[in-house]
Scaffold this motif. Structure first.
Motif, PDB file in Angstrom:
ATOM      1  N   MET A  87       1.008  -1.207  -0.028  1.00  0.00           N
ATOM      2  CA  MET A  87      -0.012   0.154  -0.120  1.00  0.00           C
ATOM      3  C   MET A  87       0.913   1.228   0.073  1.00  0.00           C
ATOM      4  O   MET A  87       1.783   1.322   0.783  1.00  0.00           O
ATOM      5  CB  MET A  87      -0.870   0.031   1.393  1.00  0.00           C
ATOM      6  CG  MET A  87      -1.887   1.115   1.284  1.00  0.00           C
ATOM      7  SD  MET A  87      -3.170   0.706  -0.287  1.00  0.00           S
ATOM      8  CE  MET A  87      -4.274  -0.426   0.607  1.00  0.00           C
ATOM      9  N   SER A  88       0.550   2.190  -1.015  1.00  0.00           N
ATOM     10  CA  SER A  88       1.227   3.270  -0.740  1.00  0.00           C
ATOM     11  C   SER A  88       0.586   4.128   0.352  1.00  0.00           C
ATOM     12  O   SER A  88      -0.563   4.656  -0.070  1.00  0.00           O
ATOM     13  CB  SER A  88       1.097   4.213  -2.323  1.00  0.00           C
ATOM     14  OG  SER A  88       1.710   5.363  -2.279  1.00  0.00           O
ATOM     15  N   ILE A  89       0.840   4.274   1.286  1.00  0.00           N
ATOM     16  CA  ILE A  89       0.540   5.115   2.669  1.00  0.00           C
ATOM     17  C   ILE A  89       0.127   6.667   2.133  1.00  0.00           C
ATOM     18  O   ILE A  89      -0.730   7.280   2.140  1.00  0.00           O
ATOM     19  CB  ILE A  89       0.951   4.923   3.884  1.00  0.00           C
ATOM     20  CG1 ILE A  89       1.237   3.317   4.234  1.00  0.00           C
ATOM     21  CG2 ILE A  89       0.272   5.674   4.970  1.00  0.00           C
ATOM     22  CD1 ILE A  89       0.015   2.780   4.278  1.00  0.00           C
ATOM     23  N   ILE A  90       1.314   7.170   1.815  1.00  0.00           N
ATOM     24  CA  ILE A  90       1.468   8.595   1.354  1.00  0.00           C
ATOM     25  C   ILE A  90       2.090   8.649  -0.053  1.00  0.00           C
ATOM     26  O   ILE A  90       3.393   8.612   0.059  1.00  0.00           O
ATOM     27  CB  ILE A  90       2.032   9.661   2.348  1.00  0.00           C
ATOM     28  CG1 ILE A  90       1.376   9.523   3.687  1.00  0.00           C
ATOM     29  CG2 ILE A  90       2.264  11.009   1.702  1.00  0.00           C
ATOM     30  CD1 ILE A  90       2.169  10.411   4.843  1.00  0.00           C
ATOM     31  N   SER A  91       1.446   8.896  -1.310  1.00  0.00           N
ATOM     32  CA  SER A  91       1.997   8.525  -2.478  1.00  0.00           C
ATOM     33  C   SER A  91       3.236   9.920  -2.593  1.00  0.00           C
ATOM     34  O   SER A  91       2.881  10.882  -1.820  1.00  0.00           O
ATOM     35  CB  SER A  91       1.043   8.683  -3.525  1.00  0.00           C
ATOM     36  OG  SER A  91       0.298   7.906  -3.362  1.00  0.00           O
ATOM     37  N   CYS A  92       4.290   9.775  -3.244  1.00  0.00           N
ATOM     38  CA  CYS A  92       5.200  10.460  -3.347  1.00  0.00           C
ATOM     39  C   CYS A  92       4.688  11.950  -3.784  1.00  0.00           C
ATOM     40  O   CYS A  92       4.201  11.779  -4.970  1.00  0.00           O
ATOM     41  CB  CYS A  92       6.364   9.887  -4.053  1.00  0.00           C
ATOM     42  SG  CYS A  92       7.287   8.747  -3.308  1.00  0.00           S
ATOM     43  N   TYR A  93       5.183  12.902  -3.229  1.00  0.00           N
ATOM     44  CA  TYR A  93       4.996  14.277  -3.888  1.00  0.00           C
ATOM     45  C   TYR A  93       6.120  15.276  -3.452  1.00  0.00           C
ATOM     46  O   TYR A  93       6.649  14.871  -2.454  1.00  0.00           O
ATOM     47  CB  TYR A  93       3.533  14.831  -3.270  1.00  0.00           C
ATOM     48  CG  TYR A  93       3.378  15.279  -1.924  1.00  0.00           C
ATOM     49  CD1 TYR A  93       3.731  16.265  -1.461  1.00  0.00           C
ATOM     50  CD2 TYR A  93       2.859  14.183  -0.952  1.00  0.00           C
ATOM     51  CE1 TYR A  93       3.681  16.760   0.028  1.00  0.00           C
ATOM     52  CE2 TYR A  93       2.716  14.553   0.150  1.00  0.00           C
ATOM     53  CZ  TYR A  93       3.135  15.841   0.809  1.00  0.00           C
ATOM     54  OH  TYR A  93       3.044  16.180   2.299  1.00  0.00           O
ATOM     55  N   GLU A  94       6.237  16.184  -4.184  1.00  0.00           N
ATOM     56  CA  GLU A  94       7.438  17.193  -4.087  1.00  0.00           C
ATOM     57  C   GLU A  94       6.954  17.922  -2.703  1.00  0.00           C
ATOM     58  O   GLU A  94       6.057  18.333  -2.449  1.00  0.00           O
ATOM     59  CB  GLU A  94       7.416  18.064  -5.089  1.00  0.00           C
ATOM     60  CG  GLU A  94       8.752  19.228  -5.104  1.00  0.00           C
ATOM     61  CD  GLU A  94       9.007  19.588  -6.392  1.00  0.00           C
ATOM     62  OE1 GLU A  94      10.068  20.628  -6.348  1.00  0.00           O
ATOM     63  OE2 GLU A  94       8.625  19.136  -7.523  1.00  0.00           O
ATOM     64  N   GLY A  95       8.218  17.869  -1.786  1.00  0.00           N
ATOM     65  CA  GLY A  95       7.783  18.689  -0.526  1.00  0.00           C
ATOM     66  C   GLY A  95       7.786  17.717   0.464  1.00  0.00           C
ATOM     67  O   GLY A  95       7.812  18.387   1.744  1.00  0.00           O
ATOM     68  N   PHE A  96       7.351  16.614   0.440  1.00  0.00           N
ATOM     69  CA  PHE A  96       6.926  15.665   1.705  1.00  0.00           C
ATOM     70  C   PHE A  96       8.328  15.301   2.471  1.00  0.00           C
ATOM     71  O   PHE A  96       9.512  14.952   1.720  1.00  0.00           O
ATOM     72  CB  PHE A  96       6.220  14.501   1.094  1.00  0.00           C
ATOM     73  CG  PHE A  96       6.089  13.533   2.454  1.00  0.00           C
ATOM     74  CD1 PHE A  96       5.101  14.085   3.351  1.00  0.00           C
ATOM     75  CD2 PHE A  96       6.883  12.454   2.508  1.00  0.00           C
ATOM     76  CE1 PHE A  96       5.373  12.860   4.552  1.00  0.00           C
ATOM     77  CE2 PHE A  96       6.763  11.525   3.652  1.00  0.00           C
ATOM     78  CZ  PHE A  96       5.894  11.875   4.718  1.00  0.00           C
ATOM     79  N   LYS A  97       8.376  15.651   3.570  1.00  0.00           N
ATOM     80  CA  LYS A  97       9.595  15.187   4.333  1.00  0.00           C
ATOM     81  C   LYS A  97       9.202  14.262   5.512  1.00  0.00           C
ATOM     82  O   LYS A  97       7.977  14.275   6.078  1.00  0.00           O
ATOM     83  CB  LYS A  97      10.354  16.544   4.877  1.00  0.00           C
ATOM     84  CG  LYS A  97      10.864  17.159   3.745  1.00  0.00           C
ATOM     85  CD  LYS A  97      11.713  18.303   4.240  1.00  0.00           C
ATOM     86  CE  LYS A  97      12.093  19.130   3.087  1.00  0.00           C
ATOM     87  NZ  LYS A  97      13.041  20.558   3.496  1.00  0.00           N
ATOM     88  N   LEU A  98      10.010  13.489   5.841  1.00  0.00           N
ATOM     89  CA  LEU A  98       9.586  12.519   7.208  1.00  0.00           C
ATOM     90  C   LEU A  98       9.113  13.348   8.533  1.00  0.00           C
ATOM     91  O   LEU A  98       8.420  12.735   9.328  1.00  0.00           O
ATOM     92  CB  LEU A  98      10.860  11.597   7.363  1.00  0.00           C
ATOM     93  CG  LEU A  98      10.423  10.315   8.362  1.00  0.00           C
ATOM     94  CD1 LEU A  98       9.453   9.594   7.763  1.00  0.00           C
ATOM     95  CD2 LEU A  98      11.898   9.530   8.420  1.00  0.00           C
ATOM     96  N   GLU A  99       9.982  14.399   8.710  1.00  0.00           N
ATOM     97  CA  GLU A  99       9.758  15.261   9.922  1.00  0.00           C
ATOM     98  C   GLU A  99       8.107  15.828   9.806  1.00  0.00           C
ATOM     99  O   GLU A  99       7.769  16.492  10.695  1.00  0.00           O
ATOM    100  CB  GLU A  99      10.728  16.364  10.053  1.00  0.00           C
ATOM    101  CG  GLU A  99      10.960  17.251   8.781  1.00  0.00           C
ATOM    102  CD  GLU A  99      12.177  16.898   8.226  1.00  0.00           C
ATOM    103  OE1 GLU A  99      12.956  17.472   7.679  1.00  0.00           O
ATOM    104  OE2 GLU A  99      12.410  15.566   8.063  1.00  0.00           O
ATOM    105  N   ASN A 100       7.508  15.721   8.751  1.00  0.00           N
ATOM    106  CA  ASN A 100       6.162  16.217   8.672  1.00  0.00           C
ATOM    107  C   ASN A 100       5.194  15.373   9.368  1.00  0.00           C
ATOM    108  O   ASN A 100       3.938  15.971   9.684  1.00  0.00           O
ATOM    109  CB  ASN A 100       5.643  16.187   7.202  1.00  0.00           C
ATOM    110  CG  ASN A 100       6.435  17.305   6.353  1.00  0.00           C
ATOM    111  OD1 ASN A 100       7.260  17.931   6.744  1.00  0.00           O
ATOM    112  ND2 ASN A 100       5.960  17.458   5.072  1.00  0.00           N
ATOM    113  N   ILE A 101       5.467  14.151   9.750  1.00  0.00           N
ATOM    114  CA  ILE A 101       4.638  13.064  10.216  1.00  0.00           C
ATOM    115  C   ILE A 101       5.358  12.472  11.453  1.00  0.00           C
ATOM    116  O   ILE A 101       6.355  12.678  11.665  1.00  0.00           O
ATOM    117  CB  ILE A 101       4.409  11.898   9.451  1.00  0.00           C
ATOM    118  CG1 ILE A 101       5.580  11.132   8.966  1.00  0.00           C
ATOM    119  CG2 ILE A 101       3.600  12.609   8.297  1.00  0.00           C
ATOM    120  CD1 ILE A 101       5.171   9.832   8.136  1.00  0.00           C
ATOM    121  N   ASN A 102       4.492  11.781  12.303  1.00  0.00           N
ATOM    122  CA  ASN A 102       4.922  11.055  13.504  1.00  0.00           C
ATOM    123  C   ASN A 102       4.877   9.486  13.022  1.00  0.00           C
ATOM    124  O   ASN A 102       3.668   9.021  13.179  1.00  0.00           O
ATOM    125  CB  ASN A 102       4.382  11.279  14.717  1.00  0.00           C
ATOM    126  CG  ASN A 102       4.748  10.481  16.052  1.00  0.00           C
ATOM    127  OD1 ASN A 102       5.744   9.586  15.785  1.00  0.00           O
ATOM    128  ND2 ASN A 102       3.982  10.621  17.041  1.00  0.00           N
TER     129      ASN A 102
END
Length: 226
Positions: free
Chosen positions: A80-95
């Motif tokens: 499953m793609s939980i968060i599909s890749c997009y420009e600007g997503f960073k791991l620190e955006n989520i827990n």
């Protein structure tokens, strides 16, 4: 879903498009500034199967070395793609721990998942190995994920691009105009029903990844036993 019929239809339609030069070239594969990232739940095939896939890819490389061929380290099946890749997503955006908790609740232990890699299918942008599941465990896990994430406020994009129901693995992407296209497609056709082998995964990985699952960009977040 009848997977065999689905794969065959996809293959037939896509090969027609490729023959008529109506295929998609990915200009971002070698782009050093590609900033598309996301998080994915995936299964990695056995090394034996990966080596069988490389035999197929090596034949294609002899004909046209200018396409993008997946390394063993990058070959995967998307659960499953939980968060599909997009420009600007960073791991620190989520827990990540919040995502791990939901996924743990969705996983079936002793699921007896077995996947058979047999034959080739295609899309207008890539070549894929066909994956067949011997039971419904993987799709049950997927449905659990859909239901459990729907009941949260966590960022996610499950099923936004398409509702995943297959167990395929992308192994070639087009990054240049095809050279010796006729020979390239003949080689693909010769592997149309090739048996790459079967395996029973023992775990599912949650990873932070780029669009292509390149090892140098992937960060493993958790490994779930199944």
């Amino acid at each position: 879903m009848n997977l065999k019929e689905h794969y065959n239809n996809l293959y037939t339609e896509s090969i027609k498009k490729i023959i008529h030069d109506n295929y998609q070239i990915d200009d971002l594969i070698d782009a050093s500034l590609d900033q598309r990232f996301g998080i994915t739940l995936l299964i990695r095939p056995s090394i034996e199967i990966k080596n069988e896939i490389q035999k197929f890819l090596n034949q294609l490389k002899l004909i046209d070395p200018n396409q993008y061929y997946y390394k063993n380290s990058d070959i995967h099946i998307t659960v499953m793609s939980i968060i599909s890749c997009y420009e600007g997503f960073k791991l620190e955006n989520i827990n990540p721990s919040e995502y791990i908790k939901i996924i743990k609740e969705s996983i079936i232990t002793n699921s007896n998942i077995k996947i058979k890699f047999k034959g080739i299918t295609a899309s207008p942008s890539c070549i894929m190995i066909q994956g067949f599941m011997t039971n419904e465990s993987l799709n049950i896990i997927r449905n659990n994920l859909r239901e459990n994430f729907k009941n949260t406020t966590l960022e996610q994009s499950i099923d936004k691009r398409y509702s995943i129901q297959t167990a395929h693995s992308t192994v070639v992407r087009f990054k240049k105009k095809l050279n010796k296209k006729s020979n390239f497609l003949k080689t693909i056709e010769s592997f149309k029903d090739y048996n790459f082998g079967s395996f029973s995964p023992k775990n599912i990985e949650l990873v932070y990844n780029d669009w292509y699952q390149k090892e140098k960009h992937v960060k493993k977040l958790f490994k779930f036993n199944i």
